[in-house]
Structures are given as C-alpha cells and as structure tokens.
Design an enzyme around this catalytic site. Sequence first.
Site, mmCIF file in Angstrom:
data_model
loop_
_atom_site.group_PDB
_atom_site.id
_atom_site.type_symbol
_atom_site.label_atom_id
_atom_site.label_comp_id
_atom_site.label_asym_id
_atom_site.label_seq_id
_atom_site.Cartn_x
_atom_site.Cartn_y
_atom_site.Cartn_z
ATOM 1 N N HIS A 58 0.523 -0.825 -0.249
ATOM 2 C CA HIS A 58 0.025 0.156 -0.440
ATOM 3 C C HIS A 58 1.076 1.368 -0.178
ATOM 4 O O HIS A 58 2.097 1.407 0.343
ATOM 5 C CB HIS A 58 -0.731 -0.290 0.874
ATOM 6 C CG HIS A 58 -2.075 -0.999 1.405
ATOM 7 N ND1 HIS A 58 -3.114 -0.423 2.051
ATOM 8 C CD2 HIS A 58 -2.349 -1.808 0.818
ATOM 9 C CE1 HIS A 58 -3.281 -1.494 1.932
ATOM 10 N NE2 HIS A 58 -3.196 -2.567 0.589
ATOM 11 N N GLU A 60 0.843 4.282 1.725
ATOM 12 C CA GLU A 60 1.138 4.399 3.254
ATOM 13 C C GLU A 60 2.635 3.680 3.582
ATOM 14 O O GLU A 60 3.479 3.851 4.396
ATOM 15 C CB GLU A 60 0.148 4.224 4.197
ATOM 16 C CG GLU A 60 -1.003 5.150 3.683
ATOM 17 C CD GLU A 60 -2.081 4.941 3.394
ATOM 18 O OE1 GLU A 60 -2.871 5.116 2.938
ATOM 19 O OE2 GLU A 60 -1.678 3.725 2.072
ATOM 20 N N CYS A 83 -5.711 2.053 5.442
ATOM 21 C CA CYS A 83 -6.295 1.099 5.239
ATOM 22 C C CYS A 83 -6.524 0.490 7.204
ATOM 23 O O CYS A 83 -5.659 0.822 7.933
ATOM 24 C CB CYS A 83 -6.084 -0.943 4.745
ATOM 25 S SG CYS A 83 -4.509 -0.700 5.340
ATOM 26 N N CYS A 93 -2.007 -0.108 7.639
ATOM 27 C CA CYS A 93 -1.308 0.851 7.378
ATOM 28 C C CYS A 93 -2.092 2.269 8.634
ATOM 29 O O CYS A 93 -1.156 2.563 8.909
ATOM 30 C CB CYS A 93 -1.921 1.759 5.678
ATOM 31 S SG CYS A 93 -1.032 0.795 4.654
#
Length: 151
Positions: A58, A60, A83, A93
């Site tokens: 992801h 981040e 998330c 995240c």
Amino acid sequence: MNHGEATDVDRRWLMEAVELAKECPPSSTAYSVGAIIVDVDGHEVSRGYSRDVDIHVHAEESALSRVDSSLSGTTLYSTLEPCSFRKSRPTTCTELILRAGIPRVVIAWREPDLFVADCQGVELLHEHGVEVIELSDLASLAKSVGMPKGR
C-alpha cells in the site's frame, strides 16, 4: 471529518499525492493511492504509491518503509483513508502510522465498501490522538485516479 484546519500547503501536498497515484500499476482489485510524508518545515521525507515495490504494498506502507528516522512532527498525505483491515499483510496502514508516531494525516476520501466493509482508519487514528483532516473537495479528483480499473 476535519479535526484541524487545512492549509494551502496541505492542498499542495495532497495534489502531489494525487499525481503520484497516477504511477500505480493498474489493478481491478485494489485502489491506486499516493502517499507522501512531509516534515514540520514542509520538506518531503518520503513517498510511495500502491504496488510500487510489490503487488500487495500500500502507498502508506511504501512511504513508511523508506524512513528510518523519527516521524514526530510530520504529516502523512494520502489520497485514500489508511486501511484498517488487510488480507495481504499482518499489519494495517493505520497501525503502521500509529507505530511510526505520525501526529497528523491528511486524506482526500474515505475508503468505500468496495473491498472492505466499514473501514475505520480515520476513527482509529483519531482515537489515538492523530489529527486527521479530510479534504473532501479533492475526493473526486483522487477517485478519478484511484478507483480500481474496470470498476
């Protein structure tokens, strides 16, 4: 949901994150997200985007993985709410942001119920004292870049 005041600097960095999200490899099963970490003086610390180093990473997570110094006083700009549930990794995240000690997060839009019902990233960050600012006027732009291909 704003828990602080957005600035022109916030808008500029979030727009930069939207541009970064355009670099994401296309996917029909994941969002395209850009994330940038900026220090208290307005200098970029790190950046990442969805699927930049592997198909499960992801934005981040990618930006955070490139930092080995303290992140106190930083702001994380992400085109999508971090998330709060993941199938592909053991740590969300939201948890990574909390562990890193980032005190401020600016997002463009909340994660819809497309893949995960009722994402709680903003709420969890706020519960742990993180200032969260949502620039919802940039949501349509972030969505135009970030929605999974073919959806």
